[in-house]
Design a protein around this motif. Structure first.
Motif, short mmCIF file in Angstrom:
data_model
loop_
_atom_site.label_atom_id
_atom_site.label_comp_id
_atom_site.label_asym_id
_atom_site.label_seq_id
_atom_site.Cartn_x
_atom_site.Cartn_y
_atom_site.Cartn_z
N PRO A 1 1.21 -1.12 -0.35
CA PRO A 1 0.20 -0.08 -0.19
C PRO A 1 0.91 1.62 0.27
CG PRO A 1 -1.10 -1.54 1.84
CD PRO A 1 0.29 -2.65 1.35
N CYS A 2 1.98 1.50 0.59
CA CYS A 2 2.83 2.10 0.67
C CYS A 2 3.41 3.08 -0.94
CB CYS A 2 3.86 1.91 1.86
SG CYS A 2 3.69 2.62 3.92
N LYS A 3 3.87 1.76 -1.51
CA LYS A 3 4.07 1.76 -3.07
C LYS A 3 3.56 2.42 -3.71
CE LYS A 3 5.42 -2.11 -4.47
NZ LYS A 3 4.96 -2.13 -5.66
N GLU A 4 2.81 1.39 -3.85
CA GLU A 4 1.35 2.46 -4.71
C GLU A 4 0.66 3.84 -4.03
OE1 GLU A 4 0.47 0.66 -6.93
OE2 GLU A 4 2.06 -1.24 -5.78
N MET A 5 0.28 4.01 -3.34
CA MET A 5 0.14 5.48 -2.36
C MET A 5 1.38 6.25 -3.41
SD MET A 5 -1.14 5.32 0.97
CE MET A 5 -2.78 4.40 1.41
N ALA A 6 2.65 5.37 -3.33
CA ALA A 6 3.46 6.94 -3.61
C ALA A 6 3.20 6.96 -5.18
CB ALA A 6 5.01 6.55 -3.30
N TYR A 7 2.69 6.07 -6.18
CA TYR A 7 2.57 6.65 -7.76
C TYR A 7 1.26 7.50 -7.74
CZ TYR A 7 5.11 2.86 -8.16
OH TYR A 7 6.22 1.39 -8.87
N ILE A 8 0.51 7.74 -6.69
CA ILE A 8 -0.74 8.36 -6.77
C ILE A 8 -0.51 9.40 -7.70
CG2 ILE A 8 -2.88 8.90 -6.72
CD1 ILE A 8 -3.11 6.59 -5.11
N PRO A 9 0.50 10.76 -7.34
CA PRO A 9 0.60 12.15 -7.62
C PRO A 9 1.29 11.84 -9.26
CG PRO A 9 2.05 11.27 -5.04
CD PRO A 9 0.59 10.53 -5.96
N LEU A 10 1.95 10.91 -9.10
CA LEU A 10 2.62 11.13 -10.36
C LEU A 10 2.38 11.32 -11.54
CD1 LEU A 10 5.88 8.40 -10.05
CD2 LEU A 10 5.54 11.07 -9.20
N ASP A 11 2.68 11.48 -12.63
CA ASP A 11 1.90 12.09 -14.20
C ASP A 11 2.07 10.53 -14.75
OD1 ASP A 11 4.67 11.45 -15.74
OD2 ASP A 11 5.46 12.43 -14.31
N GLN A 12 1.09 10.92 -15.93
CA GLN A 12 0.94 9.71 -16.12
C GLN A 12 1.93 8.58 -17.16
OE1 GLN A 12 -1.81 8.58 -16.01
NE2 GLN A 12 -1.60 6.36 -17.42
N GLU A 13 3.14 9.22 -17.85
CA GLU A 13 4.23 9.15 -18.61
C GLU A 13 4.92 8.36 -17.08
OE1 GLU A 13 6.56 7.97 -21.20
OE2 GLU A 13 4.78 8.87 -21.51
N SER A 14 4.82 8.79 -15.86
CA SER A 14 5.82 8.40 -15.05
C SER A 14 5.31 6.97 -14.18
CB SER A 14 6.18 9.21 -13.86
OG SER A 14 7.01 10.13 -14.09
N LYS A 15 3.79 7.61 -13.93
CA LYS A 15 2.54 6.47 -13.70
C LYS A 15 3.15 4.95 -14.27
CE LYS A 15 -0.60 8.23 -11.01
NZ LYS A 15 -2.69 8.32 -11.42
N THR A 16 2.74 4.78 -15.46
CA THR A 16 2.95 3.55 -16.66
C THR A 16 4.49 2.96 -16.57
OG1 THR A 16 3.07 4.76 -18.31
CG2 THR A 16 0.85 4.36 -17.68
N LYS A 17 5.61 3.85 -17.50
CA LYS A 17 6.84 3.40 -17.89
C LYS A 17 7.47 3.40 -16.26
CE LYS A 17 6.65 5.29 -22.73
NZ LYS A 17 7.09 5.85 -23.68
#
Length: 582
Positions: free
Chosen positions: A495-511
């Motif tokens: 959960p900590c790791k996945e929460m950290a992805y949420i504020p990123l832009d779409q490019e950073s989220k996917t790749k």
């Protein structure tokens, strides 16, 4: 500065009635009676030009002193700045997800259930296949992770990047998940029944005569190549389907606030899958007692296990299809404007080299990768040593499988408790402290297991008093270490790791997520495996390398803690920038 007169006070009362204006700077629906000038004077001030001063507009009524009267509501009751406490039932109602939240959270929880159900069966089966195969053992695992699993993960990341550039995200999910399910079915009903013809035992035996004994582990991979392929596909299911595809989709349909409330509980229902799948593995292993002569018990077990994987995988794909049709199109569940903006946004195509450069330039992604790599290395250092003792205690494949089934059920039960604690940890202590729990758990339990292994003669009287042997004591302590570490991972680390992805832009989220989860996870395990290989060649055996492994574990934990602190600060800044709280 002079004080307000009574007419001004009455004017303020009139403004409060007509527009909700309050001299405290707060909006109010209460009607205020006009007090005498002497009593109201303490609340407000006016400057020499007859204008409201900033101080008067922001003064706090609660801290004011009044000699004769106070601001009162129209019914004569005294106003209070402290809201009424919620009752017990109201508190519980506030914790229940709304209808729109349930519409997406329940299918997501079921999807995670089926993914984890499959992964538990695959994880237990892959270990049994490789550890108990002819000419193989636990020493083979580091070589598979380094020379087979890691290249496969890097190759998949390149493929995934191209799929994301050319296809919609929902089609990428189908394109990645369905081939896994087809392979597992083919392995059970086509490959495994013909391993006698497919595995080159005679050829490898001839080569082994001309090579040093240290090449036994790499040759075991060649000898049992189909088992090694199954091992890699099972590992990739965890990295690709569980870590990458599922959590990418979950992050797409949930907000940060929803994630903070429900991600720790997200795996609550899913970790029931550990209990169910563990007992299913044990049940299948027990069926061998009633088999007629001439039937391969392990071959029958493989068919039952992979059949369950196929059924569970079909349910997973069906739920994802439902989410696409009913949830992703519902404006109450998903922000349609944001979804439309994502579709209109032109995708930036990057090759593998450009993607790596893009990710390495981001401190945020680097810290995330360090978390994943550290976990993979730490858990691998302890797990391989434990599995070598497990094989010595349970040399028969079905007995080994039955033990792993009970191990998975115990992991699920402990994780359920940890999930409940995880939500409280997030709420009371925040992201940073929640992220610290997993390395602390691995450090304490891992070093305890190493101490038992290094100082085995010292613990012989303890084992005897418990009615067991030092070997079985090490097996059970190692099992406890794995159970506690994995439960901390499922309930807090993920959960900590996945929460950290949420504020990123779409490019950073996917790749970024593809690189961190698909490459970072096997890179961590391969890094731990490479350390073990070097130590085995250097000191002669895995047992002799144990003191070195304990020291290396401590060093890795230091860098893990450092990355958590760095990422926590960046995460809080990203949340503030997006207008949310970390």
């Amino acid at each position: 500065m002079k004080k307000y007169t009574t007419p001004v006070a009455c004017l303020l009362a009139l403004l409060q009635v007509t527009s909700g204006f309050s001299p405290t700077g707060l909006q109010s629906k209460h009607i205020v009676t006009c007090p005498p000038s002497s009593s109201f004077a303490a609340y407000t001030n006016i400057n020499n030009n007859g204008c409201f001063s900033d101080k008067s507009l922001h003064c706090n009524v609660k801290n004011s002193r009044c000699s004769n009267s106070r601001l009162q509501m129209s019914d004569g009751s005294e106003s209070s700045a402290v809201p009424a406490k919620q009752g017990f039932i109201a508190k519980w109602k506030s914790k229940i997800p709304t209808k729109s939240e349930r519409k997406k959270l329940v299918p997501l929880a079921l999807m995670f259930f089926f993914i984890l159900f499959n992964y538990t069966i695959l994880r237990d089966t892959k270990d049994v296949l490789m550890v108990t195969a002819k000419g193989s053992g636990a020493e083979v695992i580091p070589f598979i992770k380094t020379y087979v699993n890691l290249p496969a993960a890097i190759g998949f990341t390149a493929l995934y990047s191209k799929l994301c550039d050319r296809m919609e995200q929902k089609d990428v999910f189908y394109a990645c998940t369905i081939p896994f399910l087809l392979f597992f079915v083919a392995f059970a009903f086509v490959i495994f029944p013909n391993v006698g013809a497919l595995h080159p035992h005679a050829f490898v035996d001839k080569i082994a005569l001309a090579l040093p004994e240290g090449f036994g582990a790499p040759l075991a991979i060649v000898r049992n190549w189909s088992f090694a392929l199954f091992y890699v596909m099972a590992e990739m299911w965890g990295s690709v389907v569980a870590s990458l595809l599922f959590w990418s989709f979950a992050n797409e349909v949930t907000t940060v606030d929803e994630a903070k409330k429900y991600y720790p509980l997200f795996g609550l229902g899913a970790n029931v899958a550990l209990i169910f799948s563990g007992q299913y593995v044990r049940f299948v292993s027990s069926l061998r007692a009633n088999l007629p002569p001439g039937v391969d018990p392990w071959g029958m077990s493989i068919k039952y296990l992979m059949g369950a994987v196929a059924v569970s995988g079909t349910c997973l794909v069906t739920l994802f299809n439902y989410m696409q049709r009913k949830v992703m199109t519902d404006p109450e569940c998903v922000d349609q404007e944001k979804q439309a903006a994502k579709k209109k946004k032109k995708k930036v195509k990057m090759g593998l080299r450009e993607s790596a450069k893009f990710l390495l330039s981001s401190p945020y992604i680097r810290d995330l990768a360090m978390l994943v790599i550290s976990y993979g290395m730490c858990i691998n250092l302890v797990e391989v040593s434990w599995k070598s003792k497990l094989k010595a205690a349970y040399p028969d494949p079905n007995a080994y499988s039955a033990f792993m089934g009970n191990f998975s059920s115990a992991t699920g039960s402990v994780t359920l408790v940890m999930m409940l604690l995880g939500r409280k940890i997030f709420r009371k202590f925040g992201w940073r402290n929640a992220a610290m729990v997993t390395p602390s758990m691995i450090g304490i339990t891992g070093l305890a297991f190493y101490a038992l292994t290094i100082f085995a003669p010292f613990f012989e009287p303890v084992a005897a008093s418990l009615g067991t042997t030092p070997l079985m004591l090490a097996v059970f302590v190692g099992a406890a270490q794995n159970i506690l570490s994995k439960s901390a991972k499922y309930s807090l680390f993920d959960p900590c790791k996945e929460m950290a992805y949420i504020p990123l832009d779409q490019e950073s989220k996917t790749k970024g997520k593809a690189a961190v989860d698909v490459v970072g996870n096997p890179l961590g395990k391969s890094g731990g495996a490479l350390i073990q290989q070097i130590l085995i060649f250097g000191v002669g055996s895995l047992a002799a390398a144990t003191p070195w492994l304990a020291g290396i574990l401590g060093v890795l934990l230091f860098f893990w803690y450092k990355s958590v602190n760095s990422l926590a600060g960046q995460f809080e800044e990203a949340m503030e920038a997006s207008g949310e709280t970390a």
